[in-house]
Motif scaffolding. Structure first.
Motif, PDB file in Angstrom:
ATOM      1  N   ALA A   1      49.670 111.501   1.957  1.00  0.00           N
ATOM      2  CA  ALA A   1      50.610 112.502   1.441  1.00  0.00           C
ATOM      3  C   ALA A   1      52.037 112.157   1.847  1.00  0.00           C
ATOM      4  O   ALA A   1      52.977 112.300   1.065  1.00  0.00           O
ATOM      5  N   ASN A   2      52.186 111.693   3.073  1.00  0.00           N
ATOM      6  CA  ASN A   2      53.486 111.268   3.593  1.00  0.00           C
ATOM      7  C   ASN A   2      54.071 110.141   2.730  1.00  0.00           C
ATOM      8  O   ASN A   2      55.243 110.167   2.346  1.00  0.00           O
ATOM      9  N   ASP A   3      53.222 109.175   2.388  1.00  0.00           N
ATOM     10  CA  ASP A   3      53.627 108.040   1.563  1.00  0.00           C
ATOM     11  C   ASP A   3      54.021 108.498   0.164  1.00  0.00           C
ATOM     12  O   ASP A   3      55.051 108.087  -0.378  1.00  0.00           O
ATOM     13  N   GLY A   4      53.195 109.375  -0.427  1.00  0.00           N
ATOM     14  CA  GLY A   4      53.461 109.898  -1.765  1.00  0.00           C
ATOM     15  C   GLY A   4      54.764 110.670  -1.829  1.00  0.00           C
ATOM     16  O   GLY A   4      55.557 110.520  -2.771  1.00  0.00           O
ATOM     17  N   LEU A   5      54.996 111.493  -0.812  1.00  0.00           N
ATOM     18  CA  LEU A   5      56.214 112.303  -0.739  1.00  0.00           C
ATOM     19  C   LEU A   5      57.461 111.432  -0.607  1.00  0.00           C
ATOM     20  O   LEU A   5      58.423 111.578  -1.372  1.00  0.00           O
ATOM     21  N   LEU A   6      57.417 110.509   0.352  1.00  0.00           N
ATOM     22  CA  LEU A   6      58.608 109.694   0.638  1.00  0.00           C
ATOM     23  C   LEU A   6      58.931 108.722  -0.489  1.00  0.00           C
ATOM     24  O   LEU A   6      60.085 108.622  -0.934  1.00  0.00           O
ATOM     25  N   SER A   7      57.940 108.021  -0.998  1.00  0.00           N
ATOM     26  CA  SER A   7      58.212 107.010  -2.024  1.00  0.00           C
ATOM     27  C   SER A   7      58.641 107.654  -3.342  1.00  0.00           C
ATOM     28  O   SER A   7      59.575 107.162  -3.996  1.00  0.00           O
TER      29      SER A   7
END
Length: 230
Positions: A23-29
């Motif tokens: 989720a962190n990756d999806g949000l940031l990218s």
């Protein structure tokens, strides 16, 4: 009964950390993509399309990468188990001594270690060797489909926030709204990730805020430069 609950808690813990990181990756990218596009071309349709494309492409890429990675792990595990099964059939005495040595190395006396090895071999030799020699058990065993699905879902859920913001935020302040909401949620995800991993929460939040700001700042700058040069 207590052991049963504890085992499942460990299992959930691993998946929770993986989900938070996805989720962190999806949000940031996705936010970074949207900020770059918004800085270059502040038109809502373009921004929404960028958010949607980033979410779908990122989620599919994550799922495919995870599937390939975990499939390789599964292939290795299957090869190890097949080799272990063959060795148990061809040289059971050597494999028995090998298992006893493992228990000895954990602090069990030589006689008890051999007795445990004999009893576990009689119960299920391959399971005993898989668990204690190869380190393969129900919790750690690779499942490519489940891993891919989990990666896809967690990335898409993280990317959903910048997509929603792109629909409702004021167009002229889009970059600031994207950054603000993302940093708040990155802080929450960073805290959850640190808690589940037993790491210091404050340090995790500082780290994610710093690198999140760097990533979004660079894409905003690139978008701005691109927007003014066309």
């Amino acid at each position: 009964m207590h052991h049963h609950l504890e085992k499942h808690y460990v299992n959930r813990l691993g998946w929770l950390r993986a989900a938070v990181l996805g989720a962190n990756d999806g949000l940031l990218s996705t936010t970074s993509i949207v900020i770059g596009v918004a800085a270059a071309q502040p038109e809502r349709n373009t921004i929404i399309l960028a958010a949607l494309a980033g979410m779908i492409a990122g989620a599919l890429s994550m799922a495919a990468g995870e599937y390939v990675s975990v499939s390789s792990q599964e292939d290795t595990e299957k090869a190890d188990l097949a080799r272990e099964k063959r060795e148990l059939e061809e040289m059971p005495e050597i494999e028995l001594r090998e298992l006893a040595k493992i228990y000895e190395g954990r602090g069990v006396s030589k006689e008890t270690a051999m007795q445990v090895a004999i009893e576990l071999t009689a119960h299920d030799a391959l399971e005993a060797h898989a668990r204690d020699e190869l380190g393969i058990n129900e919790i750690t065993q690779a499942n490519p489909t489940l891993a891919a699905l989990a990666s896809f879902t967690s990335f898409a859920l993280g990317a959903l926030l910048p997509f929603i913001v792109s629909l409702v935020a004021p167009l002229q302040q889009m970059v600031y709204f994207q950054y603000g909401f993302s940093i708040i949620f990155l802080m929450i995800l960073g805290a959850v990730s640190a808690k589940t991993g037993g790491a210091p929460v404050g340090l995790a939040i500082l780290r994610i805020c710093f690198w999140g700001t760097v990533a979004m700042g660079i894409t905003a700058l690139v978008g701005h430069l691109f927007g003014t040069s066309v």
